[in-house]
Design a protein around this motif. Structure first.
Motif, mmCIF file in Angstrom:
data_model
loop_
_atom_site.group_PDB
_atom_site.id
_atom_site.type_symbol
_atom_site.label_atom_id
_atom_site.label_comp_id
_atom_site.label_asym_id
_atom_site.label_seq_id
_atom_site.Cartn_x
_atom_site.Cartn_y
_atom_site.Cartn_z
ATOM 1 N N UNK A 30 0.943 -24.451 -16.271
ATOM 2 C CA UNK A 30 1.938 -23.803 -16.400
ATOM 3 C C UNK A 30 1.816 -21.767 -16.583
ATOM 4 N N UNK A 31 1.162 -21.972 -17.604
ATOM 5 C CA UNK A 31 0.708 -19.974 -18.494
ATOM 6 C C UNK A 31 0.551 -19.060 -17.051
ATOM 7 N N UNK A 32 -0.581 -20.386 -16.194
ATOM 8 C CA UNK A 32 -1.234 -19.591 -15.510
ATOM 9 C C UNK A 32 -0.619 -18.925 -14.440
ATOM 10 N N UNK A 33 0.481 -19.344 -13.758
ATOM 11 C CA UNK A 33 1.225 -19.504 -13.247
ATOM 12 C C UNK A 33 2.559 -17.711 -13.314
ATOM 13 N N UNK A 34 2.714 -18.360 -14.465
ATOM 14 C CA UNK A 34 3.219 -17.141 -14.875
ATOM 15 C C UNK A 34 3.106 -15.827 -15.177
ATOM 16 N N UNK A 35 1.513 -15.806 -16.073
ATOM 17 C CA UNK A 35 0.872 -14.625 -14.856
ATOM 18 C C UNK A 35 0.428 -13.697 -14.481
ATOM 19 N N UNK A 36 0.394 -14.969 -13.098
ATOM 20 C CA UNK A 36 0.316 -14.617 -11.640
ATOM 21 C C UNK A 36 0.966 -13.124 -11.575
ATOM 22 N N UNK A 37 2.428 -13.657 -12.122
ATOM 23 C CA UNK A 37 3.663 -12.771 -11.956
ATOM 24 C C UNK A 37 3.826 -11.595 -11.737
ATOM 25 N N UNK A 38 3.722 -12.149 -13.400
ATOM 26 C CA UNK A 38 4.120 -10.658 -14.184
ATOM 27 C C UNK A 38 2.218 -9.831 -13.595
ATOM 28 N N UNK A 39 1.097 -10.076 -14.083
ATOM 29 C CA UNK A 39 0.116 -9.757 -13.310
ATOM 30 C C UNK A 39 0.954 -8.775 -12.312
ATOM 31 N N UNK A 40 1.084 -9.394 -10.704
ATOM 32 C CA UNK A 40 1.368 -8.745 -9.884
ATOM 33 C C UNK A 40 2.259 -8.173 -9.379
ATOM 34 N N UNK A 41 2.797 -8.286 -10.492
ATOM 35 C CA UNK A 41 4.616 -6.734 -10.987
ATOM 36 C C UNK A 41 3.180 -5.509 -11.454
ATOM 37 N N UNK A 42 2.833 -5.487 -12.322
ATOM 38 C CA UNK A 42 1.474 -4.366 -12.300
ATOM 39 C C UNK A 42 1.031 -3.843 -11.295
ATOM 40 N N UNK A 43 0.064 -5.224 -11.033
ATOM 41 C CA UNK A 43 -0.680 -4.813 -9.964
ATOM 42 C C UNK A 43 0.417 -3.674 -8.665
ATOM 43 N N UNK A 44 1.178 -4.829 -7.977
ATOM 44 C CA UNK A 44 2.156 -3.755 -7.360
ATOM 45 C C UNK A 44 2.739 -2.182 -7.091
ATOM 46 N N UNK A 45 3.203 -2.620 -8.196
ATOM 47 C CA UNK A 45 3.857 -1.126 -8.722
ATOM 48 C C UNK A 45 2.434 0.219 -8.637
ATOM 49 N N UNK A 46 2.014 -0.203 -9.213
ATOM 50 C CA UNK A 46 0.385 0.679 -9.220
ATOM 51 C C UNK A 46 -0.136 0.935 -7.797
ATOM 52 N N UNK A 47 -0.126 -0.073 -6.514
ATOM 53 C CA UNK A 47 -1.232 -0.159 -5.747
ATOM 54 C C UNK A 47 0.280 0.256 -4.764
ATOM 55 N N UNK B 50 2.101 3.255 -5.858
ATOM 56 C CA UNK B 50 2.241 4.634 -6.158
ATOM 57 C C UNK B 50 0.948 5.479 -5.733
ATOM 58 N N UNK B 51 0.281 4.490 -5.646
ATOM 59 C CA UNK B 51 -1.440 5.156 -5.158
ATOM 60 C C UNK B 51 -1.853 3.935 -3.683
ATOM 61 N N UNK B 52 -0.670 4.031 -2.268
ATOM 62 C CA UNK B 52 -1.350 3.308 -1.551
ATOM 63 C C UNK B 52 -2.941 3.483 -1.002
ATOM 64 N N UNK B 53 -3.618 4.237 -1.432
ATOM 65 C CA UNK B 53 -4.944 4.203 -0.764
ATOM 66 C C UNK B 53 -6.181 3.209 -1.779
ATOM 67 N N UNK B 54 -5.031 2.686 -2.633
ATOM 68 C CA UNK B 54 -6.107 1.804 -2.954
ATOM 69 C C UNK B 54 -6.534 0.349 -2.013
ATOM 70 N N UNK B 55 -5.082 0.030 -1.700
ATOM 71 C CA UNK B 55 -4.767 -1.194 -0.080
ATOM 72 C C UNK B 55 -6.290 -1.122 0.793
ATOM 73 N N UNK B 56 -6.353 0.255 0.760
ATOM 74 C CA UNK B 56 -6.781 -0.021 2.190
ATOM 75 C C UNK B 56 -8.485 0.292 1.400
#
Length: 628
Positions: free
Chosen positions: A386-403, A405-411
């Motif tokens: 239960x905890x790991x799933x919720x943390x996935x979503x929270x971390x995804x919010x942070x990483x997606x926001x940064x990626x 803003x800096x799209x070159x990291x995706x490549x």
């Protein structure tokens, strides 16, 4: 037309200026679009959102709030808040992320004035990630301790003989000192008995620090390849808790005294409906459980296919979340009823809130079951999932926001991995404060204020901004465009959501926000017998204020970047940028006439007016261009 057109002006000869301008004018959207990942299938998205929404709050928070606020009668304000605030805001986040195909910050190209909402979401998500993985570290500690027979917190353990003695009430601590479970939790796990409060954190507890490190390593490995890896992990982490809950319900129903716990769980106390605290608890549980306003939902939806039926997904996920909360109550209170029967005390004396319920009352109940080692392992595995799933979503919010803003990291896979590793390591270092002897005091402080009034303010401005700045009619049309062809039932349901976004949801959020401020002023914050000092409570208020003040700060920045009168600046800052629809032009077959070519993003901009370009000037430049 030209009053609102910003163009990147470079100091080049006329032969180069005009062709460059022509190309910009005829193609107002950026040419370079870095492709984003997409979910491998719709079930990955559904399971990820369900796992993100169904978390520890469903197991330890909902049942506690239910019996604290009148038993079954709590379901009335809970469902009202769910239907008029939770579900509409859930759909708003999913739709915004899916249509814009962007994270919590970049998605506000639809209304640059409200970019601070995305920054605020990022702040809330950072605070949640900081303390939420501590719960997983505690779970690891208990999981490792469960492989002992007898369990170290049971009366059968040799170290607890003096605590239990010959008392037939088992682990009951009524009228005497700490019970074995309380002693294990406070002394061996937390070490809180060695700390005097916030000002005295003490040394780091290295067994917990190692558990925390293991938790962050697992998070890093599961998210290393983005949604391609985490989307596969959720097939296990999102479904396993349901298996454990079903097993616990079946086992609990066979225990003596289980009906006493179920009756206590469902018996209504109608007088509680007149208490504003009940309605506030219902709203806070809806926000806490669904994960609204943190950015995780918006980020996960941004990886959807453009034509995904977002209304259908919203109804499925919210119904699954609500059903899980209610379902978990039967599993929990059947066991707590048995524990109350064995101790000979009322049910209300064997349950607690928050971490105390998960790591004191539940382990105590599990220790009373036949085959306690097996049930303890299963229970803490469920908490981990239960905890790991919720943390996935929270971390995804942070990483997606940064990626975004800096799209070159995706490549660049290496740079992306290094960024994720550095992020997890920073969270680990900051989390070490929460695994000291006094770490539980800091944990409670962050838990109390990170998702308090700041989260409600963010949700309120998101609702108002989309409804009145971006336009609720335009937003509904965007949803219809995504679902096209839109079934008739979707159109009817959308009318209900439209009414909620404009009237019901903002009103209820203002009511909740007012009550939170009144309660926060009149009540003190405490953990057990420790009452937080005024400076500690002020620090918590600053945490929440930092999150919601981002909205004001970035709104001022957006207005300052524009030109003209204050009214003109405001009107320009609420207009969508051209790149708002760029990711989905091919998906929804929009024609370019529907786009407003009012602005082009560039590092430096100059606002052109009619005085700068008259019809005569353009004619002369056209004639000169032909001669060239």
């Amino acid at each position: 037309y030209w009053d609102n057109f910003n163009i990147f002006w470079v100091n080049l000869p006329p032969t180069q200026c005009l062709p460059q301008y022509d190309s910009i004018a005829s193609s107002p959207v950026p040419a370079l679009i870095i492709p984003r990942e997409q979910w491998g299938g719709k079930y990955e998205f559904l399971l990820s959102c369900l796992g993100y929404s169904v978390g520890l709050g469903n197991v330890w928070r909902f049942p506690y709030l239910c019996y604290r606020n009148g038993g079954g009668v709590f379901l009335i304000p809970y469902f009202i808040m769910l239907f008029f605030t939770g579900v509409p805001l859930f759909l708003m986040e999913l739709s915004l992320g899916q249509y814009g195909a962007a994270g919590p910050i970049t998605v506000w190209k639809c209304c640059p004035l409200l970019k601070g909402i995305g920054i605020g979401m990022l702040c809330v998500s950072t605070l949640v990630c900081l303390y939420y993985n501590i719960i997983i570290a505690w779970t690891f500690y208990y999981l490792g301790s469960s492989f002992q027979s007898p369990l170290p917190w049971s009366c059968d353990a040799a170290a607890n003989v003096g605590l239990c003695g010959n008392n037939t009430t088992g682990n009951s601590s009524v009228g005497r000192g700490l019970s074995p479970t309380e002693k294990f939790w406070n002394e061996q796990v937390l070490g809180v008995v060695h700390s005097e409060g916030l000002h005295d954190p003490g040394p780091v507890r290295w067994p917990l620090a190692l558990c925390l490190l293991a938790a962050w390593v697992i998070i890093f490995l599961c998210m290393l390849k983005g949604i391609r890896s985490s989307g596969k992990v959720v097939y296990v982490t999102a479904t396993f808790p349901y298996f454990v809950l079903i097993v616990l319900i079946i086992r609990g129903a066979t225990l003596e005294g289980s009906l006493q716990g179920i009756a206590f769980y469902l018996t209504p106390n109608w007088s509680r409906l007149a208490n504003a605290q009940v309605w506030n608890d219902a709203a806070s549980q809806v926000f806490y459980s669904l994960g609204i306003g943190v950015g995780g939902l918006l980020s996960m939806a941004s990886y959807n296919k453009f034509d995904n039926n977002v209304i259908r997904d919203t109804l499925i996920i919210t119904a699954g979340n609500c059903g899980t909360s209610f379902f978990a109550g039967f599993a929990i209170f059947s066991i707590l009823g048995h524990m109350a029967w064995k101790k000979g005390v009322p049910v209300e004396q064997v349950a607690d809130s928050g971490p105390g319920l998960a790591f004191v009352a539940y382990p105590e109940a599990l220790a009373l079951l036949p085959g306690s080692v097996f049930w303890s392992i299963m229970f803490f595995l469920m908490l981990f999932m239960l905890g790991i799933d919720t943390l996935f979503g929270n971390m995804e919010g942070i990483t997606t926001a940064v990626l975004d803003e800096f799209p070159h990291l995706r490549t660049n896979a290496l740079h992306k991995s290094l960024f994720l590793g550095a992020l997890c390591f920073c969270f680990y270092l900051m989390g070490l404060l929460l695994v000291t002897d006094g770490g539980i005091y800091w944990f409670t402080l962050i838990d109390s204020f990170s998702t308090s009034f700041g989260l409600i303010v963010i949700a309120l401005f998101m609702c108002i901004g989309i409804s009145f700045f971006y336009g609720v009619n335009q937003f509904c049309q965007d949803i219809v465009d995504m679902i096209c062809p839109c079934p008739l039932w979707c159109l009817k349901v959308l009318l209900y959501f439209k009414a909620c976004w404009v009237f019901c949801t903002p009103f209820l959020l203002l009511f909740i926000l007012t009550y939170i401020f009144i309660e926060m002023y009149n009540t003190s914050l405490h953990y057990g017998s420790y009452v937080y000092p005024r400076w500690g409570k002020a620090l918590g208020v600053c945490m929440g204020a930092t999150c919601c003040l981002q909205i004001l700060i970035w709104a001022i920045v957006a207005i300052a970047k524009e030109t003209g009168t204050l009214k003109d600046r405001f009107q320009k800052s609420i207009r969508p940028l051209n790149s708002w629809r760029v990711n989905n032009l091919n998906s929804n077959n929009r024609v370019e006439e529907q786009m407003e070519p009012e602005r082009v993003e560039a590092p430096f901009t100059v606002t052109l007016t009619d005085m700068d370009f008259t019809a005569m000037n353009w004619e002369r430049q056209a004639e000169w261009h032909k001669e060239q």
